[in-house]
Design a protein around this motif. Structure first.
Motif, PDB file in Angstrom:
ATOM      1  N   GLU A 441       0.837  -1.213   0.000  1.00 41.05           N
ATOM      2  CA  GLU A 441       0.000   0.000   0.000  1.00 41.05           C
ATOM      3  C   GLU A 441       0.865   1.254   0.000  1.00 41.05           C
ATOM      4  OE1 GLU A 441       1.144  -0.540   4.155  1.00 41.05           O
ATOM      5  OE2 GLU A 441       0.475  -1.924   2.602  1.00 41.05           O
ATOM      6  N   GLU A 497      -8.853  -0.890  -6.487  1.00 39.89           N
ATOM      7  CA  GLU A 497      -9.841   0.134  -6.142  1.00 39.89           C
ATOM      8  C   GLU A 497     -11.212  -0.241  -6.704  1.00 39.89           C
ATOM      9  OE1 GLU A 497      -8.253   3.777  -7.591  1.00 39.89           O
ATOM     10  OE2 GLU A 497      -6.925   4.078  -5.866  1.00 39.89           O
ATOM     11  N   ILE A 500     -12.698  -2.830  -4.392  1.00 37.99           N
ATOM     12  CA  ILE A 500     -13.161  -2.221  -3.139  1.00 37.99           C
ATOM     13  C   ILE A 500     -14.477  -1.473  -3.369  1.00 37.99           C
ATOM     14  CG2 ILE A 500     -12.620  -0.510  -1.362  1.00 37.99           C
ATOM     15  CD1 ILE A 500     -11.068  -3.119  -1.139  1.00 37.99           C
ATOM     16  N   PRO A 505     -16.764  -2.293   1.656  1.00 34.25           N
ATOM     17  CA  PRO A 505     -16.474  -2.674   3.047  1.00 34.25           C
ATOM     18  C   PRO A 505     -17.096  -1.689   4.030  1.00 34.25           C
ATOM     19  CG  PRO A 505     -14.539  -1.697   2.011  1.00 34.25           C
ATOM     20  CD  PRO A 505     -15.556  -1.853   0.930  1.00 34.25           C
ATOM     21  N   THR A 512     -15.165  -5.848  10.062  1.00 37.08           N
ATOM     22  CA  THR A 512     -15.455  -5.413   8.691  1.00 37.08           C
ATOM     23  C   THR A 512     -16.459  -6.347   8.029  1.00 37.08           C
ATOM     24  OG1 THR A 512     -13.210  -4.518   8.493  1.00 37.08           O
ATOM     25  CG2 THR A 512     -14.446  -4.840   6.451  1.00 37.08           C
ATOM     26  N   LEU A 576      -5.554  -8.223   1.270  1.00 30.04           N
ATOM     27  CA  LEU A 576      -5.879  -6.867   1.679  1.00 30.04           C
ATOM     28  C   LEU A 576      -6.447  -6.808   3.089  1.00 30.04           C
ATOM     29  CD1 LEU A 576      -5.716  -6.539  -1.449  1.00 30.04           C
ATOM     30  CD2 LEU A 576      -7.582  -4.891  -1.277  1.00 30.04           C
ATOM     31  N   THR A 578      -8.928  -4.380   4.517  1.00 26.58           N
ATOM     32  CA  THR A 578      -9.814  -3.319   4.042  1.00 26.58           C
ATOM     33  C   THR A 578     -10.568  -2.700   5.205  1.00 26.58           C
ATOM     34  OG1 THR A 578     -11.641  -4.858   3.665  1.00 26.58           O
ATOM     35  CG2 THR A 578     -10.136  -4.488   1.838  1.00 26.58           C
ATOM     36  N   GLN A 592     -14.578   7.402   1.862  1.00 25.88           N
ATOM     37  CA  GLN A 592     -13.351   6.671   2.194  1.00 25.88           C
ATOM     38  C   GLN A 592     -12.355   7.647   2.805  1.00 25.88           C
ATOM     39  OE1 GLN A 592     -13.285   3.622   2.090  1.00 25.88           O
ATOM     40  NE2 GLN A 592     -14.748   2.929   0.576  1.00 25.88           N
ATOM     41  N   GLY A 598     -10.051   2.833   0.956  1.00 28.61           N
ATOM     42  CA  GLY A 598     -10.504   1.682   1.742  1.00 28.61           C
ATOM     43  C   GLY A 598      -9.472   0.586   1.860  1.00 28.61           C
ATOM     44  N   ILE A 599      -8.312   0.716   1.188  1.00 25.51           N
ATOM     45  CA  ILE A 599      -7.241  -0.287   1.286  1.00 25.51           C
ATOM     46  C   ILE A 599      -6.299   0.148   2.414  1.00 25.51           C
ATOM     47  CG2 ILE A 599      -5.334  -1.407   0.071  1.00 25.51           C
ATOM     48  CD1 ILE A 599      -6.814  -0.772  -2.553  1.00 25.51           C
ATOM     49  N   HIS A 600      -6.382  -0.530   3.540  1.00 22.93           N
ATOM     50  CA  HIS A 600      -5.551  -0.159   4.680  1.00 22.93           C
ATOM     51  C   HIS A 600      -4.158  -0.766   4.561  1.00 22.93           C
ATOM     52  CE1 HIS A 600      -4.435   1.026   8.663  1.00 22.93           C
ATOM     53  NE2 HIS A 600      -4.324  -0.215   9.097  1.00 22.93           N
TER      54      HIS A 600
END
Length: 1449
Positions: A441, A497, A500, A505, A512, A576, A578, A592, A598-600
Motif C-alpha cells: 500500500e 480500487e 473495493i 467494506p 469489517t 488486503l 480493508t 473513504q 478503503g485499502i488499509h
C-alpha cells in the motif's frame, strides 16, 4: 467534460465579446469552435473564412489574441481552442518573417507546445520555410534569456526548447539545437585547468576545441555575435536558474519560480540523458556545482515541493550515471569504483600537502569511510571557511561565481560541493536490485505515484523518458524497468480500487463486513502461516513463507468458482486489510478516508497450489457430482518473504501483526497479472550487462550511421540466394527487379522456370565503413561509408529439385503469391544478414512477406534457428497458418504459450502438444516400418520401437538399397532390369500407379527410384529424431529437448518471451534470427527481450538477422496511464524509433485488401501506395454493393431524441442515435441477404460497443431474419483484422476526442474491403486540420444515407460500381427514425412474402454468432446473480451465463 465554452461577458462600451477561461480540463467543443466565443469570432473574421492566405497583422495578434490570453492567464483550454481553430497553420506561420512581432513568435511557440502536449505533429509545419524557422528559433532562444519577460512566458518558452531537444530526428530542429550544446560551451568553465583536465583524458577534444576557436576567429562580427550567444546561452540560463532558486520573495513569485525551475530541471535532465547533448553539458553543470546548489536551496528544502525534489533526484541519476561521456562506454563496477578511488586518492594527496595537521585523520582513513557523507563532514569540520574554500579549489571545484548571483556561497555550500565530488553513490544497478517488484500500500499510494495519475501536461514529472537515444544498454533497461513497474502498479491499483468499490467494506478490523460482490475477490479470515523457511546464505529474509488461505466458495456460481480453481502456480494474489468508513452517508454512499480508497494494508502472495476441502491438490477437469455443494477450497501461497520480514520486525517493536487483520483476497485476470515474471526478466537483464549484437548496438542506442546495420553495409552479406518458390515464373522474376537486367546462367540458353538462384555480382559489394580511430559516436561527425552503386545486372541459375517420393504428400508445397517488387526487396533483405525494417500499410501483405522470409531462411540455412514473435496470439496464429502451408517440415515447428488452440490446422503446435504430435508421428512411421518388413519378408517385431526400427534399417533396408544402387549405377543395367530388380515393389504398391510409367527413359526411371528411396529414408530419419522421446521419461524433459534440439522455427508472443526469458535462456536455447510481426504495436522493452532470450557468447548475442514488420502509421502499443503514454513516451516501439532515426525501411506499396475508392481514404498517409491489378479487375471489387448507391459513405447522424453523445461514467462514452442507426443499417443489410459473417461493426469507444451490443441483443438476437454480425469491436482491438463490410460509429458530437490521433483514424478507415459506412457528426470532424485529407474525400459525397431499391445480395446481382442509377431507384434516409421505419416496413413485407410463398425463415441467429470476448465486457460481471447462488439452501445446477459489471448489495 464541459459541453460549451463558458459564456463570454459582453462589454458595455462597444459590445465586443471578451474572453473567459474554459474549465482547464475541458476539451474544445463544436460550440466553442463555431459559436460566439471571442477566439472563434476572430478566427472566422481573419483566417478561417478568408480565401487568400491572410497576412498576420501585429495589432490583431496583440489586441485580439495576446491580450485576451493574458486576461485568462494563458489558460490551457483557451490555447487549445486557438490550436483547434488552426491559428498556427492558417494565420501565424504562412506569413511569418523576420519582421514579425515578438508576440507572433511567442504565440507560435505556444501553439507548438499545445500540439506536443496533444501528441500532434508539430515541426512538419515549418519544413517549407527553413530560413524563417531559423530566425524564429533564434528569437525564442533570445527571449529565453531575457529576464524582462514574465516568468510564466519564460516557462512556456523553456517547454518549447524541451520539445525541440526531444525532436532531434527533425533536421530543422537538430540544426538549431546542436550549436547550443557543442564544445564551445566549455568557454564557460571556471578555469583553463578545468578544460585541460578534460583534454588530458581525450586528446581529440583538444583538436575539436581548437577548431571551434578557429571558426570563431575567422567569423565576421555578425557570426561572432551569434557564436558568442550560442556558447553562453545555456550558461546564462543556468545562472538565472540558480538566482530563482535563492531569490523568491512573495508567494506568487515563489510559485511562478517553482514552476519555471521544475521545467528547467526537466530540460537539464533531457540534455543529460542523451549522449550527443550530454557530452559537453555534463562537464559544465558539474563545474557549476549545480546539484549541491539545488540541494541547499530554499526551494529544495521546502517540504511542499516534493515534485521538485524528485526531479532533482532524476537529474542526479543521469549526472552521475556510470558512463564515459565522450565514448559512451558504460563503466563496469570495477571501473566505477576505480574512478571514485582516484578522486579519494587525490583528496588525500591534497590534504597531505596543504592541510597535513588539520586533516591527518583524513589522510589515514580508508576509502570506505572517506566515501561516507557523515564521516567526510566530520573530517572537514577542522578547517575554517577560508581553508575549506582553498581545499575545494585544490580539488578542481569552482569557488567563484558572478558577483550579481543570489547563490549563497557559504560554508555549507562549499562543504556540499566537496561532498558531492567525493561521496560514494550506489549505481543504478544497486537501486534496481533493491526495488520490490511486488507492491504494497505504501508503494501504490505513494505521493509520486499518485502525482503521475493526475498528470495533465501542465507540470513535468519525475520519471525517465523514452526518446530517440539512450546512454547505454543499461540506461535503456533501467528506464524500461522503472516505467514498466510504474505502469504495472498503476493497473494493479486501479483493479484493487475497482474491487473495493464493488464489495463496499463497512467497519474496521475484525468487524469489517462487505455490502457488495466482486467475482475477483473473496472475504477470508486471516491466512494461516504454516511454514517459515530459514534464510539462505547472505540473505536477511526467510527463503519462503508458506501460508494457507481457506476460500468459502459455497455461494459462488459455478463459472466464478471455476475461475478461482483455475489459479495456476506462480499467479500473484493480493491480500488486503480493508476498512470502510465510520458511518454511512445519505443515499447509501460512503466516504473513504485518506487516499487509500478503503485499502488499509496490501501484501502479495504467489500461488503454490489450489486444494480441495480435504487438502488434496485439485486436478484439472475435476467434475462435480451434482448432489452436494462444494463449500471450501484451500489456497496454498508463498507470501512476499522480504516484506514479511519487515512486518515481523515491526511486530517485534510492538506494532500490530498485519497478517492477523487480512480480510480479503483479490485475484486478477491472467493476461493482466503477468507483471511479476516480466519485471523479473527486465531486472535480470538490467543487472546482467547484456549487449545487443555488435552490428546492431549503435543503431539500437541511436548513434552513428542509421544504415550501418542493413545488409548492404555488412561484410557477411550473401552473394547468392536460393529464392526457391519466391518467384512463380521468369516474367515474375523480371518484374520483381525493376531497373536490373536478368542474365541467365551460362549453361542456360534462354529463360527457364523456378526455382531461381540469384547471384549478386561481386562489384555490388560496398566498401567497408571507415574505421574511426576516435570512439566518438557523434552523429554530426561520424564517418560513414557511402554505398557503392550496385551492378545493374543479376545472374540467375536454376537446379532440379530432388524427387521426394511417389505419393502426393511427398510433393513440396509451393508459394502461390505473386510478390510485388517491394515485397521481393523485403524478402531479399530479410534473407540477407542484418536489420530489415518492413513498413506494411493496410492490406499490403506483411504476413506473406514474413512467411516467405522464414521459408527462405529455413531452406538456405538448415543449421540456423528462427524465433518468430508477435504481439498477439491472433497475429501469431495467422502467421503460423501460412507457414504450415509452405514446404516446411512440421517436426521443425514449435509454438510456445497459449493460443495454438485457435489455429485452424489439425496438428497441435504447442510445446507439450508437439511432444504428443511426435509420438503420434512415431506410431505412424513404425506402422510404415511394419509394411517395409513385410516387403522384405523379414521375421520379427521390427516396429516395436525406434530402436528396433533403426536395427531393421541397418540390417535389411540399407544393404538391399546399396546392392540395388550399385546395380543401377552400372551403365550396362537396362531400364527393364532397374524396374524388375526394384527392392520396394510391395511397399509402394499403394502409391499412384503405374509407379514406373511405360516408355519412360532411364533418367526418369532413376529419378523415380531415388525419390522412392528418399521417401523410405525419411521414415528412418524421422524415427531417429523421435527416438529421444522414447528414452526421456519426464514430460518436462521431453518438452525442453524439443525446444533446445529439434525445433527450427519457434513462435511465441512478445509477452510470453518476456515472462519466460530467464527460464528459456537457462536451458541453453540458441537461435540465429528474429522475425517480429506487429513490431510497431509492441513496447520497446518487449521488442528487445526477444533479442535476448539466449545468453551471450563471447560477450555478444550471436544474432545474424533481425526482421521487423509493422506499420508505425497505425496504432501504437496500448499504455493505460496518460503520464507514461505521453510524457514518458512508453508507447514508443523500437520500430517507430528506428524509423525516426532514419534507419532504411522498405515500404510495401501495393494493397490488395480494399476497393481503390476505399483505399483513397487512407492513401494520403502512404503517398506511394498503389493497388494490385487483381483489385481493379476482380468481379467482387468491380460490382457495386447491393442496396447502396455508394461503396463508402459518411452518414451525418443528428441528435436522437434531443441527445448526442453521453458519458454515464467517466470515459464510458455512448451515442444512442448512432447505436440505433448502426443496428438499423445492419438489419437492412441482412434483409437484402448480406451474410452476417461478412459484416463487422466497429466503434471508437468501449461504451458505444456495449450499447450497440445491447441494441443488437434487443433487436436482432433470436430473430431468424437477422442474427448477429461477425463481431462488434473497438477500432483499437480490430487492428490487424478485416472484413468485407464495416459499419463504423465515431460516437463524438461535442468534440473530436482521441480520434484526432491520425493513427487511429488510419486503422478505422482501412478495415473494410468492399463497403465502409461511417456514422458520425460532420460538424465535429470537418474542421480538424489533421484529419482534413480523409474528411475532404468523405464529405465530397452527400451525408445522408442513399439506398437503392429493388436490389438483393445474390449471385444474379451485377450492377457495376460506376453504373448510373435511375432517380426512381434512390431512397435517401433523412435520419435514424426514417431508416428505422424503412427497415420495419421491409421486415414486415419480407415476412408476409415468406408466409405467402410458404417459404422458411433462416435458422435462428443467422449464419454466425457474434464474437464475445468476456474480458472486454465488464458491465455485468459482478452483479449479485452472476457471482453468488441466489438460494444457498438448495442445490442449483442451472448457473447463469458468465457476464460482467458492478456489484450491488
Amino acid at each position: 467534460m464541459a459541453d460549451t465554452m463558458a459564456e463570454a461577458a459582453v462589454s458595455a462600451a462597444d459590445g465586443t465579446p471578451t474572453t473567459t477561461a474554459l474549465d482547464p480540463n475541458a476539451r474544445p467543443t463544436v460550440a466553442d469552435l463555431q459559436g460566439d466565443n471571442h477566439f472563434a469570432q476572430v478566427a472566422r473574421k481573419h483566417w478561417l473564412a478568408v480565401k487568400k492566405t491572410p497576412k498576420a497583422r501585429p495589432d490583431i495578434i496583440k489586441r485580439e489574441l495576446w491580450d485576451e490570453l493574458e486576461k485568462v492567464d494563458f489558460a490551457y483550454s483557451s490555447l487549445l481552442v486557438l490550436e483547434n481553430l488552426q491559428l498556427l497553420e492558417r494565420y501565424l506561420w504562412p506569413s511569418f518573417s523576420e519582421d514579425a512581432s515578438n508576440y507572433c513568435a511567442m504565440l507560435v511557440a505556444l501553439m507548438i507546445n499545445v500540439k506536443r502536449r496533444e501528441n500532434l505533429p508539430s515541426w512538419e509545419h515549418f519544413a517549407s520555410k527553413p530560413a524563417e524557422f531559423s530566425s524564429f528559433f533564434r528569437r525564442i532562444l533570445s527571449m529565453n534569456v531575457d529576464r524582462s519577460q514574465p516568468v510564466k512566458i519564460r516557462t512556456q518558452l523553456i517547454s518549447f526548447v524541451i520539445g525541440a531537444f526531444q525532436s532531434l530526428d527533425s533536421g530543422l530542429v537538430r540544426k538549431e539545437c546542436a550549436p547550443l550544446v557543442n564544445i564551445a560551451i566549455w568557454q564557460n568553465l571556471h578555469s583553463e585547468a578545468a578544460r585541460e583536465a578534460q583534454f588530458e583524458h581525450h586528446h581529440m577534444l583538444r583538436k575539436a576545441w581548437r577548431a571551434a576557436h578557429k571558426r570563431f576567429d575567422a567569423a565576421d562580427e555578425v557570426l561572432q555575435a551569434r557564436l558568442r550567444f550560442e556558447r553562453s546561452w545555456l550558461y546564462t540560463l543556468t545562472l538565472d536558474f540558480l538566482d530563482r532558486l535563492y531569490n523568491s520573495t512573495n508567494r506568487q513569485e515563489i510559485q511562478d519560480n517553482l514552476t519555471y525551475c521544475e521545467r528547467f530541471v526537466e530540460l537539464l535532465t533531457d540534455l543529460q540523458s542523451q549522449l550527443p547533448t550530454r557530452r559537453y553539458v555534463n562537464t559544465l553543470l558539474r563545474d557549476l556545482n549545480l546539484l549541491p546548489a539545488i540541494r541547499l536551496s530554499p526551494m529544495y528544502t521546502d517540504e511542499d515541493n516534493g515534485l521538485f525534489r524528485d526531479l532533482y533526484n532524476l537529474l542526479s541519476h543521469f549526472t552521475y550515471f556510470p558512463i564515459e561521456d565522450q565514448t559512451g562506454r558504460q563503466l563496469s563496477k570495477l571501473e566505477y569504483d576505480q574512478e571514485h578511488h582516484n578522486v579519494l586518492a587525490k583528496l588525500q594527496r591534497v590534504a597531505t600537502s596543504a592541510f597535513q595537521e588539520k586533516l591527518q585523520l583524513l589522510t589515514l582513513a580508508n576509502y570506505g569511510s572517506l566515501g561516507n557523507r557523515s564521516e567526510l563532514q566530520g573530517h572537514v569540520r577542522t578547517l575554517d571557511d577560508t581553508e575549506l574554500v582553498q581545499l575545494c579549489s585544490l580539488m578542481g571545484l569552482r569557488t567563484e561565481y558572478p558577483k550579481s548571483t543570489f547563490l549563497v556561497q557559504d560554508r555549507p555550500f562549499f562543504t556540499e560541493a566537496l561532498l558531492s565530488l567525493v561521496e560514494y553513490r550506489p549505481t543504478f544497478k544497486d537501486v534496481v536490485r533493491d526495488m520490490s517488484i511486488l507492491p504494497t500500500e505504501d508503494v501504490l499510494f505513494d505521493t509520486a505515484f499518485l502525482r503521475n495519475e493526475t498528470y495533465d501536461g501542465s507540470r513535468p514529472l519525475a520519471i525517465p523518458k523514452l526518446n530517440l537515444q539512450y546512454l547505454t544498454m543499461g540506461d535503456f533497461l533501467w528506464r524500461s524497468f522503472i516505467l514498466y513497474r510504474a505502469e504495472s502498479f498503476y493497473g494493479i491499483r486501479k483493479d484493487l480500487e475497482d474491487v473495493i468499490k464493488r464489495v463496499q467494506p463497512r467497519g474496521k478490523g475484525v468487524t469489517t463486513k462487505f455490502g457488495g460482490f466482486s467475482r475477483m475477490s473473496l472475504p477470508i479470515s486471516n491466512p494461516g502461516i504454516v511454514d517459515v523457511a530459514p534464510s539462505k546464505v547472505g540473505e536477511q529474509h526467510p527463503a519462503y513463507v508458506r501460508a494457507e488461505i481457506v476460500l468459502d466458495v459455497s455461494r459462488l456460481q459455478q463459472p466464478v468458482r471455476r475461475e478461482w480453481e483455475s489459479l495456476r502456480p506462480d499467479d500473484v494474489v493480493f491480500l488486503l486489510v480493508t476498512e470502510g468508513p465510520d458511518e454511512p452517508l445519505r443515499n447509501g454512499h460512503h466516504r473513504q478516508s485518506g487516499n487509500n480508497q478503503g485499502i488499509h494494508k496490501l501484501r502479495c502472495a504467489e500461488v503454490v497450489q489450489v486444494q480441495d476441502e480435504n487438502g488434496r491438490p485439485l486436478r484439472e477437469n475435476t467434475s462435480d457430482d451434482g448432489f452436494r455443494r462444494i463449500r471450501q477450497r484451500r489456497l496454498i501461497v508463498n507470501i512476499d518473504a522480504t516484506q514479511y520480514q519487515e512486518d515481523m520486525d515491526r511486530v517485534a517493536q510492538g506494532r500490530p501483526n498485519i497478517y492477523e487483520q487480512i480480510n480479503l483476497v483479490v485475484r486478477r485476470r491472467g493476461r493482466e497479472n503477468n507483471f511479476r515474471p516480466i519485471l523479473e526478466s527486465i531486472r535480470r537483464l538490467t543487472l546482467s550487462d547484456i549487449p545487443a549484437p555488435s552490428w546492431f548496438q549503435e543503431v539500437f542506442l541511436g548513434y552513428g550511421d542509421p544504415a550501418s546495420a542493413s545488409y548492404r553495409r555488412l561484410p557477411n552479406r550473401l552473394h547468392s540466394i536460393d529464392f526457391r518458390d519466391t518467384f512463380l515464373d521468369w516474367q515474375h522474376l523480371i518484374e520483381s527487379w525493376p531497373g536490373k537486367s536478368i542474365e541467365p546462367h551460362e549453361s542456360a540458353e534462354s529463360s527457364f522456370g523456378p526455382p531461381y538462384v540469384v547471384n549478386f555480382p561481386s562489384s555490388a559489394e560496398p566498401e567497408p565503413a571507415t574505421v574511426r580511430t576516435s570512439k566518438k559516436r557523434r552523429r554530426d561527425q561520424s564517418e560513414v561509408a557511402q554505398p557503392v552503386q550496385e551492378d545493374a545486372s543479376l545472374h540467375v541459375s536454376t537446379y532440379k529439385p530432388p524427387n521426394m517420393g511417389p505419393y502426393p504428400a511427398d510433393a513440396p508445397k509451393l508459394n502461390s503469391v505473386r510478390f510485388t517488387p517491394a515485397q521481393v526487396e523485403a524478402i531479399s533483405s530479410g534473407t540477407q544478414p542484418g536489420l530489415t525494417v518492413v513498413v506494411g500499410p493496410p492490406g499490403t501483405g506483411k504476413t506473406d512477406v514474413a512467411t516467405q522470409i522464414i521459408s527462405n531462411i529455413y531452406h538456405n540455412f538448415p543449421d540456423q534457428r528462427t524465433l518468430l514473435v508477435a504481439r498477439s496470439n491472433q497475429a501469431l496464429n495467422q502467421l503460423f497458418q501460412k507457414i504450415v502451408a509452405l514446404d516446411i517440415d512440421e517436426r521443425h515447428l514449435l509454438r510456445l504459450g497459449h493460443g495454438e488452440e485457435e489455429l485452424e490446422t489439425e496438428a497441435s503446435y504447442s510445446k507439450h502438444g508437439r511432444v504428443e504430435s511426435f509420438l503420434e508421428r512415431g506410431a505412424y512411421y513404425l506402422s510404415e516400418v511394419e509394411r517395409l518388413a513385410k516387403n522384405f519378408n523379414a521375421p520379427g517385431a521390427h516396429n516395436t520401437s525406434c530402436e528396433t526400427a533403426d536395427y531393421f534399417n541397418l540390417v535389411y533396408v540399407k544393404p538391399a538399397w546399396t546392392q540395388y544402387w550399385d546395380r543401377v549405377s552400372d551403365p550396362e543395367c537396362t531400364v527393364e532390369q532397374i524396374v524388375a530388380e526394384f527392392p520396394f515393389k510391395d511397399y509402394f504398391s499403394n502409391a499412384p500407379q503405374p509407379l514406373f510409367p511405360p516408355g519412360a527413359g532411364r533418367e526418369q526411371i532413376v529419378d523415380i527410384v531415388q525419390g522412392c528411396y528418399r521417401h523410405v529414408e525419411k521414415i528412418f530419419t524421422e524415427l531417429e529424431d523421435i527416438r529421444p522421446f522414447e528414452i526421456l521419461r519426464n514430460p518436462r524433459d521431453k518438452a525442453n529437448y524439443l525446444l533446445i534440439k529439434e525445433a527450427r522455427i519457434i513462435a511465441m508472443t512478445s509477452t510470453h518471451a518476456a515472462m519466460r526469458r530467464q527460464e528459456i535462456a537457462a536451458l541453453g536455447f540458441h537461435y540465429d534470427n528474429v522475425i517480429m510481426e506487429e513490431a510497431a504495436q509492441i513496447t520497446e522493452i518487449e521488442n528487445f527481450i526477444p533479442l535476448a532470450l539466449q545468453n551471450p557468447q563471447n560477450n555478444e548475442l550471436p544474432l545474424q538477422r533481425i526482421v521487423l514488420c509493422g506499420d508505425h502509421l497505425q496504432n501504437s502499443p496500448i499504455i493505460q496511464n496518460l503520464a507514461f503514454r505521453q510524457y514518458a513516451n512508453l508507447e514508443q516501439s523500437l520500430f517507430l524509433r528506428l524509423a525516426r532515426l532514419g534507419v532504411p525501411t522498405i515500404m510495401l506499396d501495393q494493397q490488395g485488401r480494399a476497393r481503390p475508392s476505399i483505399a483513397e481514404l487512407y492513401k494520403w498517409r502512404y503517398p506511394k501506395l498503389g493497388t494490385l491489378p487483381s483489385v481493379t479487375t476482380s468481379p467482387e471489387f468491380t460490382t457495386a454493393n447491393p442496396g447502396f448507391k455508394y461503396d463508402y459513405q459518411f452518414i451525418n447522424v443528428p441528435d436522437y431524441k434531443g441527445k448526442g453523445e453521453s458519458e454515464p461514467t467517466p470515459h464510458f462514452i455512448q451515442n444512442l442515435g448512432e447505436a440505433e442507426y448502426t443496428v438499423a443499417l445492419f438489419m437492412y443489410m441482412r434483409l437484402l441477404g448480406y451474410p452476417a459473417h461478412t459484416i463487422s461493426i466497429l466503434t471508437t469507444y468501449a461504451g458505444q460497443r456495449a450499447l450497440i451490443k445491447d441494441v443488437l441483443n434487443h433487436r436482432c438476437k433470436g430473430n431468424r431474419l437477422f442474427g448477429l454480425p461477425k463481431i462488434v469491436a473497438t477500432v483499437d482491438k480490430y487492428q490487424g483484422e478485416q472484413n468485407d463490410y464495416v459499419i463504423l460509429s465515431l460516437v463524438r458530437t461535442r468534440s473530436i476526442g482521441y480520434l484526432r490521433d491520425i493513427r487511429r483514424l488510419t486503422v478505422a478507415l482501412s478495415r473494410a474491403r468492399l463497403g465502409l459506412y461511417i456514422l458520425g457528426r460532420a460538424s465535429v470532424f470537418e474542421s480538424c486540420f489533421e484529419l482534413k485529407p480523409a474528411f475532404d474525400v468523405l464529405l465530397s459525397r452527400t451525408t445522408k444515407l442513399t439506398l437503392v431499391t429493388d436490389e438483393m445480395y445474390d449471385s444474379y446481382f451485377s450492377r457495376q460500381v460506376d453504373a448510373k442509377i435511375a432517380e426512381g431507384q434512390k431512397a435517401v434516409m433523412e435520419g435514424v427514425e426514417h431508416l428505422g421505419q424503412y427497415v420495419f416496413e421491409m421486415t414486415k413485407a419480407k415476412i408476409e412474402a415468406l408466409k405467402a410463398n410458404g417459404g422458411q425463415l433462416p435458422p435462428a441467429n443467422g449464419d454466425v454468432n457474434m464474437t464475445n470476448a468476456p474480458a472486454d465486457d465488464e458491465e455485468d460481471a459482478d452483479r449479485e446473480e452472476n457471482v453468488i447462488v441466489q438460494d444457498v439452501g438448495e442445490v442449483d445446477d442451472d448457473y447463469p451465463e458468465d457476464g460482467e459489471g458492478e456489484g450491488k448489495p
